[in-house]
Motif scaffolding. Structure first.
Motif, PDB file in Angstrom:
ATOM      1  N   UNK A  30       0.821  -1.200   0.000  1.00 22.01           N
ATOM      2  CA  UNK A  30       0.000   0.000   0.000  1.00 22.01           C
ATOM      3  C   UNK A  30       0.857   1.252   0.000  1.00 22.01           C
ATOM      4  N   UNK A  31       0.232   2.385  -0.358  1.00 22.14           N
ATOM      5  CA  UNK A  31       0.957   3.654  -0.419  1.00 22.14           C
ATOM      6  C   UNK A  31       0.053   4.785   0.029  1.00 22.14           C
ATOM      7  N   UNK A  32       0.659   5.778   0.679  1.00 19.55           N
ATOM      8  CA  UNK A  32      -0.007   7.050   0.927  1.00 19.55           C
ATOM      9  C   UNK A  32       0.202   7.952  -0.282  1.00 19.55           C
ATOM     10  N   UNK A  33      -0.698   8.909  -0.465  1.00 20.00           N
ATOM     11  CA  UNK A  33      -0.426   9.976  -1.427  1.00 20.00           C
ATOM     12  C   UNK A  33       0.698  10.846  -0.870  1.00 20.00           C
ATOM     13  N   UNK A  49      -4.791   8.995   3.437  1.00 21.90           N
ATOM     14  CA  UNK A  49      -4.821   8.748   1.986  1.00 21.90           C
ATOM     15  C   UNK A  49      -4.264   7.371   1.603  1.00 21.90           C
ATOM     16  N   UNK A  50      -4.000   6.503   2.582  1.00 20.98           N
ATOM     17  CA  UNK A  50      -3.432   5.197   2.247  1.00 20.98           C
ATOM     18  C   UNK A  50      -4.382   4.421   1.353  1.00 20.98           C
ATOM     19  N   UNK A  51      -3.828   3.743   0.378  1.00 18.55           N
ATOM     20  CA  UNK A  51      -4.620   2.903  -0.527  1.00 18.55           C
ATOM     21  C   UNK A  51      -3.769   1.701  -0.936  1.00 18.55           C
ATOM     22  N   UNK A  52      -4.408   0.557  -1.140  1.00 12.47           N
ATOM     23  CA  UNK A  52      -3.638  -0.622  -1.566  1.00 12.47           C
ATOM     24  C   UNK A  52      -3.077  -0.444  -2.976  1.00 12.47           C
ATOM     25  N   UNK A  53      -1.949  -1.068  -3.237  1.00 12.96           N
ATOM     26  CA  UNK A  53      -1.335  -1.079  -4.568  1.00 12.96           C
ATOM     27  C   UNK A  53      -0.998  -2.521  -4.916  1.00 12.96           C
ATOM     28  N   UNK A  54      -0.550  -2.728  -6.135  1.00  8.57           N
ATOM     29  CA  UNK A  54      -0.181  -4.073  -6.559  1.00  8.57           C
ATOM     30  C   UNK A  54       0.926  -4.620  -5.667  1.00  8.57           C
ATOM     31  N   UNK A 346       4.468   1.737   4.056  1.00 11.37           N
ATOM     32  CA  UNK A 346       3.297   2.590   4.268  1.00 11.37           C
ATOM     33  C   UNK A 346       2.135   1.810   4.873  1.00 11.37           C
ATOM     34  N   UNK A 347       2.043   0.519   4.559  1.00 12.45           N
ATOM     35  CA  UNK A 347       0.978  -0.301   5.143  1.00 12.45           C
ATOM     36  C   UNK A 347       1.156  -0.426   6.643  1.00 12.45           C
ATOM     37  N   UNK A 348       2.401  -0.625   7.082  1.00 12.82           N
ATOM     38  CA  UNK A 348       2.685  -0.708   8.516  1.00 12.82           C
ATOM     39  C   UNK A 348       2.369   0.628   9.190  1.00 12.82           C
ATOM     40  N   UNK A 349       2.714   1.729   8.538  1.00 15.96           N
ATOM     41  CA  UNK A 349       2.401   3.057   9.075  1.00 15.96           C
ATOM     42  C   UNK A 349       0.884   3.280   9.141  1.00 15.96           C
ATOM     43  N   UNK A 390       6.007  11.737  10.896  1.00 19.44           N
ATOM     44  CA  UNK A 390       5.479  12.966  11.480  1.00 19.44           C
ATOM     45  C   UNK A 390       4.267  13.534  10.733  1.00 19.44           C
ATOM     46  N   UNK A 391       4.249  13.524   9.393  1.00 19.03           N
ATOM     47  CA  UNK A 391       3.060  14.060   8.719  1.00 19.03           C
ATOM     48  C   UNK A 391       1.789  13.268   9.023  1.00 19.03           C
TER      49      UNK A 391
END
Length: 467
Positions: A30-33, A49-54, A346-349, A390-391
């Motif tokens: 997954x990734x955040x914007x 804004x996290x969303x799954x990715x391939x 990002x998934x862990x975050x 931090x963000x």
């Protein structure tokens, strides 16, 4: 039946690479914007804004490539390690050339004569200096040369290599844990959180002072025990080989402190002084520092009137002595490469973001601290961790009615304590390798201190919520 022998640093790190690669098959990618933060000059994630990715599961090829990629690839939150590895090799060459002249042996003998009966005073003084480097500019990789310098000094004082390693590692580490104006931790984290870095300063000074006292007491207590009984050393079985390695065949010989050797030690000390100035004031990094020590090696060669062939051979031999350290740095960085390529950071975050939502103030800051501890193992770079977390965590503090400066302090203290022990840190693994202290033995020795520092961190953070 053969007795079980705990694996060495190389094996431990490679097993961790395999484990992280296995996680990329289990944890969803997954990734955040990402948006550009002008103050940081870097892209930062946007909360919510996290969303799954391939999926990008990492297989055998990725595992085998990880140590190589760790050396020269710049992943999202951690730079490549080739610059640090080359710096270590050049430092090895520099120290080899200086050692060849006998200047360090003669200087150590003079220092020991002056400090006779007062050798223990070196520990708090040196740890205070290293802590100052940590709190002011985040002293980390730049501390590696000091291991080679301090081990023979401490052994000549009838301590052991662990005393030397702990003086540097815990000294600089506690300074980073209690960072005050460190631009690579406090300032970056505060900018990413949208607050002035001076907010929360009193709390960090409190962490710094109490933490430094705890570390000094811990190291001095062990040093006294080793001096009274060498069998109490955690590396007692390596005593003779360490003496031969660090003090050499001349360990019982008093060398003349000639004018040439004095001048070489002046150049030696000046090189380190210029390094600290360059890093703290001029913004130097590994390239400039490596060039500095290469130049210092040449100057020492001229002063000692060393022949070209002898100089070259000595420099190469010195670099060879630290080759294993350079390789450890690449392998340690390979863990981060696998995690980043597997798109699970990002998934862990995101999971951390969900965990702290809706908690009470005291619980929020302590859970945040432990989440930062977990993430610090995965992202050993303090600046990289600040930009990553931090963000996301700072805006959540507003909903929990917790000051953003406390979130910065939670990140900073968590990152600081993890980087005293994590095998993913080039400083920990590299420094211990230079001092010839097995990682597992260091871990067992330092564990009670880490527990005390953890309690200190949580108490201070909880106090900050109540004030």
């Amino acid at each position: 039946m053969r007795k079980f022998t705990f694996p060495g640093a190389y094996t431990i790190l490679f097993v961790l690479i395999i484990l992280v690669a296995a996680l990329t098959w289990v944890i969803p990618a997954g990734k955040y914007q990402m948006v550009m933060n002008p103050a940081l000059g870097k892209a930062v994630p946007v909360a919510g804004t996290w969303a799954p990715v391939d999926a990008h599961p990492q297989g055998i090829t990725a595992v085998l490539l990880a140590p190589i990629d760790g050396l020269y690839n710049h992943v999202t939150y951690t730079a490549g390690a080739i610059d640090v590895a080359l710096f270590v090799l050049i430092i090895g060459g520099f120290l080899g050339v200086v050692n060849k002249t006998g200047a360090i042996d003669a200087g150590i003998a003079r220092v020991m004569a002056r400090l006779r009966g007062k050798e223990e005073r070196m520990i708090p003084i040196l740890m205070a200096l290293f802590a100052a480097g940590g709190t002011i500019y985040g002293m980390a990789e730049e501390s590696l040369p000091f291991y080679t310098l301090l081990v023979p000094v401490m052994m000549a004082a009838r301590f052991d290599p662990l005393v030397a390693a702990a003086t540097v590692l815990l000294g600089a580490g506690i300074g980073t844990l209690g960072s005050t104006i460190n631009p690579f931790a406090t300032v970056i984290a505060a900018n990413a959180a949208g607050i002035p870095f001076t907010q929360g300063m009193l709390l960090r000074v409190l962490l710094l002072v109490i933490g430094w006292l705890l570390c000094v007491v811990w190291v001095m207590r062990y040093a006294r025990r080793v001096r009274q009984d060498p069998a109490a050393s955690v590396v007692a079985d390596m005593w003779e080989s360490n003496r031969a390695h660090f003090l050499g065949a001349r360990s019982g010989e008093i060398l003349d402190f000639t004018r040439t050797r004095k001048l070489i030690l002046v150049v030696f000390a000046a090189a380190f002084a210029v390094m600290i100035y360059g890093v703290a004031v001029r913004g130097w990094w590994m390239g400039e520092i490596s060039a500095l020590f290469l130049a210092a090696s040449i100057v020492v060669g001229f002063i000692s009137r060393m022949r070209e062939a002898d100089f070259t051979a000595t420099f190469i031999d010195g670099a060879r002595d630290l080759l294993g350290v350079a390789l450890i740095i690449g392998i340690a960085r390979g863990i981060v490469v696998v995690m980043d390529n597997g798109e699970i950071t990002h998934t862990i975050l995101h999971s951390a973001e969900n965990l702290v939502t809706g908690l009470s103030t005291t619980l929020f800051i302590n859970v945040t601290y432990w989440l930062e501890v977990l993430l610090s193992f995965l992202v050993p770079s303090s600046s990289g961790l600040a930009v990553l977390t931090m963000p996301i965590m700072a805006p959540l503090a507003d909903f929990a009615h917790v000051g953003r400066d406390l979130v910065v302090s939670a990140y900073q203290s968590a990152s600081g304590i993890v980087n005293l022990v994590t095998p993913t840190s080039a400083v920990v693994m590299g420094g211990l390798a230079i001092a010839r202290v097995p990682y597992v033995r260091y871990l067992k020795w330092v564990a009670p201190l880490i527990a005390m520092l953890t309690v200190l961190n949580m108490l201070v953070l909880s106090l900050g919520v109540l004030l």
